[in-house]
Motif scaffolding. Structure first.
Motif, PDB file in Angstrom:
ATOM      1  N   TYR A  28     -14.041  -8.445   6.326  1.00  0.00           N
ATOM      2  CA  TYR A  28     -14.114  -6.993   6.208  1.00  0.00           C
ATOM      3  C   TYR A  28     -15.082  -6.558   5.110  1.00  0.00           C
ATOM      4  O   TYR A  28     -15.966  -5.736   5.321  1.00  0.00           O
ATOM      5  CB  TYR A  28     -12.731  -6.438   5.870  1.00  0.00           C
TER       6      TYR A  28
ATOM      7  N   PHE B  21     -10.005   0.414   2.058  1.00  0.00           N
ATOM      8  CA  PHE B  21      -9.378  -0.885   2.301  1.00  0.00           C
ATOM      9  C   PHE B  21      -8.191  -1.087   1.360  1.00  0.00           C
ATOM     10  O   PHE B  21      -8.201  -0.607   0.215  1.00  0.00           O
ATOM     11  CB  PHE B  21     -10.384  -2.017   2.077  1.00  0.00           C
TER      12      PHE B  21
ATOM     13  N   LYS C 225      -9.926 -10.370   4.876  1.00  0.00           N
ATOM     14  CA  LYS C 225     -10.463  -9.588   3.761  1.00  0.00           C
ATOM     15  C   LYS C 225     -11.934  -9.895   3.509  1.00  0.00           C
ATOM     16  O   LYS C 225     -12.760  -8.980   3.362  1.00  0.00           O
ATOM     17  CB  LYS C 225      -9.638  -9.862   2.499  1.00  0.00           C
TER      18      LYS C 225
ATOM     19  N   HIS D 264      -7.681  -1.962   6.929  1.00  0.00           N
ATOM     20  CA  HIS D 264      -8.777  -0.993   6.918  1.00  0.00           C
ATOM     21  C   HIS D 264      -8.239   0.305   7.483  1.00  0.00           C
ATOM     22  O   HIS D 264      -7.728   0.347   8.607  1.00  0.00           O
ATOM     23  CB  HIS D 264      -9.942  -1.492   7.772  1.00  0.00           C
TER      24      HIS D 264
ATOM     25  N   ALA E 104      -6.772  -7.885   4.721  1.00  0.00           N
ATOM     26  CA  ALA E 104      -6.868  -6.504   4.249  1.00  0.00           C
ATOM     27  C   ALA E 104      -6.553  -5.559   5.398  1.00  0.00           C
ATOM     28  O   ALA E 104      -6.717  -5.896   6.569  1.00  0.00           O
ATOM     29  CB  ALA E 104      -8.271  -6.213   3.703  1.00  0.00           C
TER      30      ALA E 104
END
Length: 229
Positions: free
Chosen positions: A102, A185, A99, A129, A127
């Motif tokens: 990202y 996200f 996360k 995407h 996360a």
């Protein structure tokens, strides 16, 4: 004084040697295991659903149709969550990753050592995407795969398990973060590390849906080696 310098440099040398050896072992293991093929589970499976395996040169995604008789991904991941809100998109790409990496590293120029260390050593969260696309063109970076309905059902289940849901069973959109007009996200399960990377997630998605894959890989090159042989 020379003896003091030697005393200081000796442990530094040992530590450096150990790091180099560990890095070499990691790279060697990754190379060997990524060249071991996990074959397609059912070579005679019917080609019902066209999906894609895609790489940007570092990170891999699984790309699937947004709407099929089996699932409408826009019901769980609405178009309103992407800045453009474009409902004419036909495909959605799924990528899993750290996360912090990202959200804080939209380009390689934004990469911080602290972000990389947190991602590599099980210290962060993850996360999903999602990138919405009109179409894809097969090529060196985009491999078309035809899945049966059963195989696609297994891929759907694998992707859905990767999301973190709220108490009402809804995906958790991470608002205010996107790389462009057509992506979003979401909170995800598992923790990124040098053992389990974004490409490991994709490789496991291929395994889960009965497709050809590597035994294990942390990189996109291992996966695409299997499809370039």
């Amino acid at each position: 004084m020379p003896s003091l310098i030697r005393k200081v440099l000796k442990p530094v040398g040992y530590a450096t040697g150990a790091l180099v050896a560990a890095a070499g072992l990691y790279l060697g293991t990754a190379f060997v295991l990524s060249r071991i093929t996990v074959p397609k589970a059912n070579p005679n499976a019917s080609p019902d659903v066209l999906v894609y395996l895609h790489t940007n040169g570092v990170h891999t995604d699984m790309v699937v149709p947004i709407k099929t008789p089996q699932i409408d991904w826009s019901e769980q991941l609405p178009f309103s969550n992407i800045p453009s809100g474009d409902t004419s998109m036909r495909y959605i790409a799924f990528g899993w990753g750290d996360k912090g990496f990202y959200l804080d590293t939209p380009t390689w120029a934004d990469l911080k050592v602290s972000t990389a260390l947190v991602a590599a050593f099980w210290l962060g969260s993850s996360a999903m995407h999602t990138t919405y696309l009109h179409s894809l063109v097969p090529g060196p970076d985009t491999v078309p795969l035809y899945l049966s309905q059963d195989e696609y059902a297994q891929l759907i289940a694998y992707i859905q398990r990767s999301f973190r849901y709220d108490a009402a069973g809804r995906t958790q959109h991470i608002k205010g973060h996107s790389y462009g007009n057509n992506d979003a996200f979401y909170e995800a399960h598992r923790v990124y590390s040098f053992i389990y990377t974004c490409n490991t997630w994709t490789n496991n998605a291929l395994k889960a849906s009965g497709q050809k894959a590597c035994l294990w890989t942390p990189s996109d090159t291992g996966i695409f080696y299997q499809y370039g042989k």
